[in-house]
Write an enzyme that holds these catalytic residues in place. Structure first.
Site, PDB file in Angstrom:
ATOM      1  N   SER A 145       0.845  -1.192   0.000  1.00 16.62           N
ATOM      2  CA  SER A 145       0.000   0.000   0.000  1.00 16.62           C
ATOM      3  C   SER A 145       0.888   1.253   0.000  1.00 16.62           C
ATOM      4  O   SER A 145       2.028   1.214  -0.477  1.00 16.62           O
ATOM      5  CB  SER A 145      -0.922  -0.046   1.225  1.00 16.62           C
ATOM      6  OG  SER A 145      -1.822   1.029   1.197  1.00 16.62           O
ATOM      7  N   LYS A 163      -5.439   3.161  -2.978  1.00 15.69           N
ATOM      8  CA  LYS A 163      -4.733   2.493  -1.878  1.00 15.69           C
ATOM      9  C   LYS A 163      -5.662   2.258  -0.686  1.00 15.69           C
ATOM     10  O   LYS A 163      -5.538   1.243   0.004  1.00 15.69           O
ATOM     11  CB  LYS A 163      -3.493   3.301  -1.462  1.00 15.69           C
ATOM     12  CG  LYS A 163      -2.384   3.310  -2.514  1.00 15.69           C
ATOM     13  CD  LYS A 163      -1.893   1.897  -2.849  1.00 15.69           C
ATOM     14  CE  LYS A 163      -0.627   1.907  -3.686  1.00 15.69           C
ATOM     15  NZ  LYS A 163      -0.209   0.563  -4.130  1.00 15.69           N
TER      16      LYS A 163
END
Ligand code: COA
Length: 256
Positions: A145, A163
């Site tokens: 991420s 994300k």
């Protein structure tokens, strides 16, 4: 010196999307050094072949597939071939990502969709297709991420949205698949030197200097430092860790 013992991942198989360069390749290389067989997936056939050959030349065990994570059938085919070659998957890394700096008004709907599709749909496709091939119990899913998931950033609306989606999707899988002994975690790198992301987001020396100044540790991180976190999260030492996100960002996010 490494705190991780040689052969830690002997007999294990790790599958990486976004595995042909940067952070993905760095983690794959570290897992292979620790004994794992690694499968690298990337969109560009030449890059993929070069990455695999680089690992093979070092005597590590690796193979690869060129495919786009946005195509479910293509990623499923790569997973089937990996299973035929190496058997059940111990670790699956969803690292394929898209990024370009643009304000919302400078971005078409298709530009926004391109990043959402690579990151969110690509992560869904990878894990959904991998489910049938996971070692159960024992498999670990790791999504790469970014701080974008927790902090709005100008010029990055598409990546922030993507994300955040990747993280919640990953944490939801920790709930849905935890009963079968599958763990699912996210790793959030800060600015990591030598990656395509940093080349795009901090293309000049002046931009790099500002990035370093904003870090409590006064520098960018290394791919190896991200890989070491991933090794820990996939080891038995992290056996009770799932549904969580781990930052390796030099404290950059601590100040908001
Ligand atoms: N500013 C605004 N829009 C942009 C852009 C930019 N800098 N770069 C691409 N786009 C738009 C394109 O104009 C297109 O929209 P349109 O059809 O309305 O014109 C849309 O994004 C898709 O572009 P395309 O190049 O066809 O997509 P792609 O699937 O080949 O590439 C990207 C995907 C755009 C995310 C590309 O940046 C990429 O391949 N990234 C992968 C590598 C990467 O980003 N790594 C870093 C990860 S941190």
């Amino acid at each position: 010196m490494s705190v991780f013992v040689e052969g830690l991942f002997a007999g294990k198989t790790a599958f990486f999307t976004g595995g042909t360069s940067g952070i993905g390749l760095g983690i794959a290389e570290r897992f292979a050094e620790l004994g794992a067989r690694v499968v690298l997936v990337g969109r560009n056939e030449e890059k993929m072949t070069a990455a695999v050959e680089g690992l093979l030349r070092r005597g590590l065990r690796a193979s690869g597939h060129a495919c786009d994570v946005r195509q479910y059938a293509a990623i499923e085919e790569a997973l089937m071939q990996s299973h035929g070659e190496y058997g059940p998957l111990d670790f699956v890394f969803a690292g394929a990502a898209g990024n370009f700096p643009a304000a919302v008004t400078g971005m078409s709907a298709n530009g926004f969709k391109a990043v959402i599709d690579i990151d969110v749909l690509g992560t869904f496709n990878t894990y959904r297709a991998a489910y049938a091939f996971l070692r159960k119990p024992g498999a670990v899913l790791v999504s790469i991420s970014a701080n974008h998931a927790h902090q709005p950033m100008a010029m990055q609306a598409h990546v922030c949205a993507a994300k955040a989606g990747v993280e919640l999707l990953t944490h939801t899988l920790a709930l849905e698949w935890g009963g079968e002994g599958v763990r699912a975690v996210c790793v959030t790198p800060g600015p990591i030197d030598g990656t395509e992301g940093m080349r795009r987001l901090a293309p000049s020396e002046e931009a790099r200097r500002r990035v370093c100044e904003a870090s409590p540790l006064g520098r960018m991180g290394t791919v190896r430092e991200v890989a070491d976190l991933a090794v820990f999260l996939c080891s038995d030492a992290a056996g009770y860790i799932t549904g969580a996100t781990f930052r390796v960002d030099g404290g950059g996010s601590a100040g908001g």
